[in-house]
Design an enzyme around this catalytic site. Structure first.
Site, PDB file in Angstrom:
ATOM      1  N   GLY A  83       0.790  -1.218   0.000  1.00  0.00           N
ATOM      2  CA  GLY A  83       0.000   0.000   0.000  1.00  0.00           C
ATOM      3  C   GLY A  83       0.821   1.265   0.000  1.00  0.00           C
TER       4      GLY A  83
ATOM      5  N   ASP B 278      10.821   4.609  -5.855  1.00  0.00           N
ATOM      6  CA  ASP B 278      10.216   3.285  -5.712  1.00  0.00           C
ATOM      7  C   ASP B 278      11.293   2.224  -5.571  1.00  0.00           C
ATOM      8  OD1 ASP B 278       8.160   1.434  -5.443  1.00  0.00           O
ATOM      9  OD2 ASP B 278       7.962   1.081  -7.585  1.00  0.00           O
TER      10      ASP B 278
ATOM     11  N   HIS C  90      -6.112  -4.516 -15.945  1.00  0.00           N
ATOM     12  CA  HIS C  90      -6.471  -4.530 -17.360  1.00  0.00           C
ATOM     13  C   HIS C  90      -5.366  -4.037 -18.285  1.00  0.00           C
ATOM     14  CE1 HIS C  90     -10.569  -5.839 -16.719  1.00  0.00           C
ATOM     15  NE2 HIS C  90     -10.666  -4.985 -15.714  1.00  0.00           N
TER      16      HIS C  90
END
Length: 813
Positions: free
Chosen positions: A195, A326, A628
């Site tokens: 998260g 990140d 997706h």
């Protein structure tokens, strides 16, 4: 925009219970620790033992016998998340698929014994927006342990599948999600969550008593809050506070900065009594917003050793101090003993997404070596005196013009897919991908998908050299590459090493491969009909060795990394199975064709580039890309919406996306999307559907063909070209004027409705490259890379953060 649109000869004695002494090997082998090869018949944890080697001490299947390896039994699975790792104990094979669906089988016959449905799909709401399912489960003392996406930790009776205990791990309603495999170490369940990419939550690791489910300890990975256990966490809190000099809290008591979720990697040294935690990134990514006063921001992007009984801090090593890219330390941490400088050294080895293989003393945390094993531009090296990276100045992107080309990017080098280590060869086997990204400081008021992170980030920038994936064998004592095997796609399957001197790995193109562990030579392969991402395991029952693996793709490889996997096409409708192999197996499966791609009938659709762009942003900002696919290019986790008839029916589309009609199938609802935005997003998907067949044809032709006229010179490119750029939301028209400047040099100009840019470049071996800079609030680099083919110019156009797209042009008359 100018011309495009945003977007692991010491023989292992395998007899159970036989004590193996610490001894050195020949033929490249390394000392064997007894804990590494304990109970060789079983595989009770993610990495088998607390050493997390993904190594089986079984050798019946080896280079001499592997030709006779064939399918022993299989089990057909429903669509859903399957790239997880099975476990085996007490004669049973256990798997987790979908959202917390657990099954138990007789490990030799494949007889289904019981099923347990965690019912996460029916219960969870927002966690499913960023969660795809469980990557693994764990076994201990007659219990199977799982964590659900929405935060429940559950222990099941391994014989019956009935819940023995169930606890909620999440303390609040903040956007946490639990997807990593729990571990059972020292009579405790070790588990954490994710998260940290979407909210400044306070990361932590929980340890629950395996017998009762009571919380034994909790280790917080970023500072702040009254919930800290001061008795066990005082030292850690002191270190964290000092490394966040401006604190992690706002004046009103809300969190300004956080993260540090440890969602995937844990290891355990029983002798030292230490559990190792692999900690992730911070939020916001931009450190100026997360921690205005600077500091290293512990324990972000760190390996932390804690006392197994109390959770108290012992040592840490931070792979990316003051991380803002990140950068994480959440990949496997492999424990081994290596002969270094003539002495055995107990080490921890990790090769995270930043591309360096770190070898640490696992008792003290001392850095022993660190070298890059993928394409790396973020740091020049790791300084062995300080243990800190020597950063490329561009990595501190605040206040800088343009975007920094960062290698590896967030989707590059080594992700969660397990590495393996064999003490017989002394090699670490790591699945790797070269994939870069573009990053810059976020624009105030910007609408980019990553705006909340404080950065402009393009993880799918399609840079030159992108998407090269491979399995690499590394000697950790010398940091030298021993062998490397290229693999298709950008999602590289997890690895199993065995005492039979074999390395098993699945691939995106639907094969399970066995390699010679010393040479990398392929010695066996099996067509699996669908991709294999989760790591295989090996176990023994009734004196026979088995290899088990789950097929199917999901997670980031099927969503955020879908573009890099497009040439090996995956499909949601491909069969997902549990496959179990043994020597002389007699089970069979018929070959299954790939499902056809049929575009939905939509004859009344009229393209509108501007509205499609708006829909693209809504699609991205509402996390639809997670399942997706990037640019709505499906990667096998969920239906490829470009080929779904649902997008042509407004009422049906609304009932699914807003109303939750498919929640039971794992599709969460999005009530927060306005009706107007929903229709704009549907418009974008209809535009993508229109473009999909031509895109697919061009992609396959590009992969199959080859190439340009290599004899073309600068003069052959001169002229005015009418260019059509195939963006995700429709064709963008550009006029490209090129002049021969002599000496193989070119000048030119690109003119589109959005503006113009002057270009310069060169021609070499028939390949032309032009680039220039345009100002759009920030500096955007525009690039053309192309050649001549059948009288046309054909190639790729890149526009800063907005993406790289195919184009073709015809010469103006």
């Amino acid at each position: 925009m100018i011309g495009s649109v945003g977007r692991a000869a010491f023989a292992i004695l395998a007899a159970a219970g036989l004590s193996l002494s610490l001894a050195a090997c020949s033929s490249g082998g390394q000392p064997v620790e007894e804990a590494m090869v304990a109970n060789p018949d079983e595989w009770p944890n993610w990495g088998r033992t607390g050493h997390e080697t993904h190594y089986s001490p079984l050798d019946e299947i080896n280079g001499s016998t592997v030709d006779d390896l064939s399918l022993a039994w299989h089990f057909d699975l429903e669509p859903g998340y399957t790239p997880s790792t099975p476990i085996m104990a007490d004669g049973k094979l256990f798997i987790t698929t979908g959202h917390s669906l657990i099954r138990a089988f007789e490990a030799d016959s494949g007889k289904l014994l019981w099923e347990y449905d965690g019912k996460t799909r029916e219960r969870a709401q927002s966690p499913l927006h960023f969660g795809w399912g469980n990557k693994g489960i764990a076994y201990g003392e007659g219990k199977v342990v799982l964590g659900t996406t929405d935060g429940y930790v559950i222990a099941l009776d391994a014989n019956t599948g009935k819940a023995a205990w169930k606890v909620m791990d999440f303390p609040d309603a903040k956007p946490r999600n639990m997807a990593g495999a729990p571990r059972v170490f020292d009579g405790k369940v070790i588990i954490s969550h994710g998260g940290a990419d979407i909210s400044p939550i306070r990361g932590y690791v929980s340890a629950y008593d395996l017998k009762s489910g009571d919380l034994a300890w909790r280790f917080y990975t970023v500072p702040g809050g009254d919930e800290t256990d001061q008795a066990a966490g005082a030292k850690a809190e002191e270190l964290m506070n000092a490394s966040w000099p401006s604190g992690a809290m706002n004046e009103d008591g809300t969190r300004r900065g956080g993260g540090g979720t440890a969602w995937n990697a844990f290891s355990y040294d029983e002798e030292l009594g230490l559990i190792y935690l692999g900690v992730g990134n911070g939020f916001p990514y931009n450190q100026d917003k997360r921690s205005p006063g600077g500091g290293d921001n512990l324990f972000l992007a760190s390996i932390v050793a804690v006392d197994a009984k109390t959770g108290e801090y012992r040592w840490h090593y931070q792979v990316c101090p003051a991380e803002q890219w990140d950068c994480t330390a959440t990949t496997d941490m492999t424990l081994a003993t290596l002969e270094l400088d003539g002495k055995p050294r107990k080490v921890l080895m990790q090769l995270p997404k930043n591309g360096f293989l770190y070898v640490l003393d696992r008792e003290t945390g001392e850095l022993l070596s660190a070298e890059p094993h993928a394409k790396v531009t973020w740091a020049e090296k790791i300084d062995m005196e300080t243990g800190r990276p020597v950063l490329n100045p561009g990595m501190r992107y605040q206040g800088k013009q343009g975007m920094f080309e960062m290698w590896p990017g967030p989707n590059g080098a080594h992700s969660w897919m397990p590495q393996a280590y064999s003490p017989r060869t002394g090699l670490v086997y790591v699945p790797l991908t070269d994939k870069g990204a573009l990053i810059a400081e976020g624009q105030e008021g910007g609408a980019e998908i990553s705006a909340g992170m404080g950065v402009t980030l393009m993880p799918e920038a399609d840079l030159e050299g992108d998407n090269a994936s491979y399995l690499k064998a590394i000697d950790p004592t010398t940091q030298e590459e021993v062998w490397k095997v290229d693999v298709p796609g950008t999602s590289v399957g997890g690895v199993l090493a065995t005492a039979g001197d074999l390395v098993f790995q699945g691939r995106m193109d639907g094969y399970l491969i066995a390699y010679d562990a010393r040479s990398g030579k392929e010695v066996w392969k099996h067509k699996t009909a669908s991709p294999v991402m989760g790591a295989p395991i090996s176990y023994r029952m009734g004196g026979k060795q088995y290899v088990a693996v789950l097929t199917g793709v999901s997670g980031t490889s099927a969503g955020i990394q879908s573009l890099g996997n497009a040439t090996v096409r995956t499909d949601y409708r491909q069969p997902r199975r549990l496959l179990v192999f043994a020597l002389g197996g007699t089970d069979t499966l018929e070959a299954e064709p790939m499902p056809e791609l049929v575009s939905p009938a939509d004859p009344d659709f009229a393209p509108d580039l501007k509205r499609a762009q708006q829909g693209m942003m809504i699609f991205g900002m509402n996390t639809c890309i997670v399942c997706h696919g990037w640019d709505a290019v499906g990667g096998g986790a969920a239906p490829d919406l470009r080929y779904s008839p649902v997008i042509t029916d407004a009422a049906l589309f609304r009932s699914i996306v807003k109303g939750g009609a498919l929640r039971s199938a794992g599709m969460p609802n999005y009530p927060q999307i306005s009706d107007a935005d929903l229709e704009t997003m549907r418009f974008y998907l209809r535009a993508r559907a229109k473009a999909a067949p031509a895109e697919r044809k061009a992609l396959m032709e590009k992969a199959a063909s080859g190439g340009f006229d290599t004899s073309a010179k600068a003069a052959d490119f001169a002229g005015t070209w009418n260019v059509a750029i195939a963006t995700p939301v429709g064709e963008s028209k550009t006029v490209l004027t090129i002049k021969d400047a002599g000496g193989g040099k070119l000048t030119g100009k690109s003119v589109a409705d959005e503006g113009s840019v002057d270009l310069t470049g060169t021609v070499k071996d028939g390949r032309a490259k032009l680039s220039g800079e345009a100002s759009m609030g920030m500096t955007i680099t525009v690039e053309y890379d192309f050649g001549l083919k059948d009288g046309k110019i054909v190639g790729e156009n890149s526009n800063g953060p907005f993406g790289t797209f195919d184009f073709s042009g015809t010469k103006a008359k």
